[in-house]
Design an enzyme around this catalytic site. Structure first.
Site, PDB file in Angstrom:
ATOM      1  N   HIS A   1      -0.318   4.830   7.153  1.00 13.13           N
ATOM      2  CA  HIS A   1       0.154   5.286   6.072  1.00 13.13           C
ATOM      3  C   HIS A   1       0.782   6.769   6.236  1.00 13.13           C
ATOM      4  CE1 HIS A   1      -2.400   2.211   4.430  1.00 13.13           C
ATOM      5  NE2 HIS A   1      -0.969   1.737   4.026  1.00 13.13           N
TER       6      HIS A   1
ATOM      7  N   SER B   1       0.792  -1.208   0.038  1.00  9.85           N
ATOM      8  CA  SER B   1       0.137   0.094   0.086  1.00  9.85           C
ATOM      9  C   SER B   1       0.972   1.306   0.233  1.00  9.85           C
ATOM     10  CB  SER B   1      -1.215   0.073   1.295  1.00  9.85           C
ATOM     11  OG  SER B   1      -0.165  -0.004   2.296  1.00  9.85           O
TER      12      SER B   1
ATOM     13  N   ASP C   1      -3.305   8.132   7.691  1.00  5.30           N
ATOM     14  CA  ASP C   1      -4.188   7.105   8.323  1.00  5.30           C
ATOM     15  C   ASP C   1      -3.413   6.231   9.609  1.00  5.30           C
ATOM     16  OD1 ASP C   1      -3.026   5.171   6.905  1.00  5.30           O
ATOM     17  OD2 ASP C   1      -4.695   4.989   5.642  1.00  5.30           O
TER      18      ASP C   1
END
Ligand SMILES: *[C@@H]1O[C@H](CO)[C@@H](O)[C@H](O)[C@H]1NC(C)=O
Ligand SMILES: *[C@@H]1O[C@H](CO)[C@@H](O)[C@H](O)[C@H]1NC(C)=O
Ligand SMILES: *[C@@H]1O[C@H](CO)[C@@H](O)[C@H](O)[C@H]1NC(C)=O
Ligand SMILES: *[C@@H]1O[C@H](CO)[C@@H](O)[C@H](O)[C@H]1NC(C)=O
Length: 371
Positions: A339, A43, A336
């Site tokens: 991340h 991600s 978040d």
């Protein structure tokens, strides 16, 4: 009927905006001698791959993308550009090349697009085949990403012929950011290798990483820009479960992973002719910020800008679930629960591109690209 039509129109408009956002790369060119980028990993680099998957690891909803063009949530786990984009921007591109799964569904532009790079990264994935699947459902692990590149490699041979295709691939930069999810899975006791101790697990992960990178070499890749893992024990998802403190066991994995990755890359560069690498040390980059946030412009390095619960770290950034959103996104290290913010990604990319050997070694990404 009227409302059906207008709904439909909205959908079409949304699709057009979406396509423009995804294919932004086509509009923007890198600087004249910018290297072609092939991007792999999780991600930290995903720019929309997981939008196509039956996965719980997704970011194609607000407030993700709030600082992106039209505030569009493209699937990036960021308020704006993620680290893949920010590295591409250092080379003069406007953003990361698009996801392979987007290009695959756009036959008309496929051939032209792959000459400008491809992003294969998939959120929640890891080095091991099973990593992330229990936690997130469908993800594309690094080995499958390499297989997808292998088919792109065939397409390049078709387009350019074998000799030119080989030269093209040898000059391209292969960027990989992966590993965190393998250790999250281990810590959650969700890895397929639960019977292993920490050291054995690390060894299995590295052996598997070795085989993926070697496969890319066999497909013609020569220049590898590798990003090791950040102090994952300090991300809000983890620290919020530990009274706000970092979890040392996870950070120890990050340190060990960097040193074994360095060893494996050194070994590959002895064994394989023409193999070149640059290894970014995300652990040192991040702990340098954590020691002195204000000298890098950060005011908040513990809680996430967007999320819910303690430190905004107990749920992802989901507006529909009433996530709270910070106002000053440039002052936060974490976007978040897992991340970095766009600004933190930019700082990382600048360091990878032009930083010194304490952060990226034995050479930095710009030296790797232009050598
Ligand atoms: C690309 O290569 C794959 C695998 O060889 C092939 O199946 C596919 O049709 C090719 N795509 C294009 C657009 O040529
Ligand atoms: C890990 O999972 C296995 C099998 O599901 C279980 O037997 C074991 O007790 C678990 N270990 C921990 C530390 O939770
Ligand atoms: C979000 O907030 C609204 C308004 O306060 C409330 O009606 C709704 O149930 C909340 N949703 C969730 C998922 O908490
Ligand atoms: C890294 O990159 C910059 C810019 O390309 C270069 O000038 C510099 O010498 C490199 N830094 C180190 C410490 O190698």
């Amino acid at each position: 009927m009227a409302s059906f039509a207008s709904n439909n129109y909205g959908l079409v408009l949304l699709f057009v905006l979406y396509s423009l956002a995804m294919l932004g790369m086509q509009v923007a060119n890198g600087t004249k001698d910018a290297p072609t980028l092939f991007i792999f990993g999780d991600s930290t680099f995903d720019v929309g791959t997981n939008n196509f998957l039956m996965s719980k690891s997704k970011a194609n909803f607000p407030y993700n993308g709030i600082d992106f063009y039209h505030s569009f949530p493209t699937g990036r786990f960021s308020n704006g550009f993620n680290t893949a984009d920010q590295i591409a921007r250092q080379f003069g591109y406007q953003q990361s090349p698009p996801p392979f799964l987007t290009l695959e569904r756009n036959r008309y532009i496929f051939q032209k697009s792959i000459l400008q790079g491809v992003n294969f990264a998939s959120g929640g994935s890891g080095i091991l085949r099973d990593t992330g699947s229990l936690e997130w459902g469908e993800v594309i692990f690094l080995g499958n990403q390499v297989e997808q590149f292998s088919s792109v490699r065939d397409n390049l041979t078709e387009i350019l012929g074998p000799v030119k295709a080989a030269t093209f691939v040898s000059k391209a930069l292969f960027l990989i950011s992966v590993g965190s999810n393998d250790f999250f899975d281990f810590a959650r006791n969700e890895s397929g290798s639960i019977h292993l101790g920490a050291e054995e697990y690390l060894a299995v992960v590295q052996l598997t990483y070795f085989s993926h990178i070697k496969k890319l070499y066999e497909l013609g890749a020569r220049k590898f820009g590798i990003v090791s893992i950040a102090p994952i024990g300090c991300c809000p998802a983890v620290s919020s479960l530990n009274g706000g403190k970092c979890v040392k066991a996870l950070n120890d994995f990050a340190v060990a992973f960097h040193s074994t990755t360095r060893d494996l890359l050194q070994r590959l560069s002895y064994e394989l002719e023409g193999f070149q690498f640059s290894l970014g040390n995300s652990f040192v980059m991040t702990t340098t910020i954590l020691k002195s946030p204000s000298s890098f412009g950060f005011k908040e390095t513990r809680s996430a800008c967007c999320g819910s619960g303690y430190l905004n770290g107990q749920v992802g950034c989901i507006k529909a679930q009433n996530a709270s959103l910070c106002a000053k996104r440039k002052e936060f290290l974490f976007w978040d629960w897992f991340h970095p913010t766009e600004i933190a990604s930019e700082l990382a990319a600048k360091t990878l591109f032009g930083g010194g050997i304490e952060f990226v070694s034995p050479i930095n990404f710009s030296q790797l690209a232009y050598s």
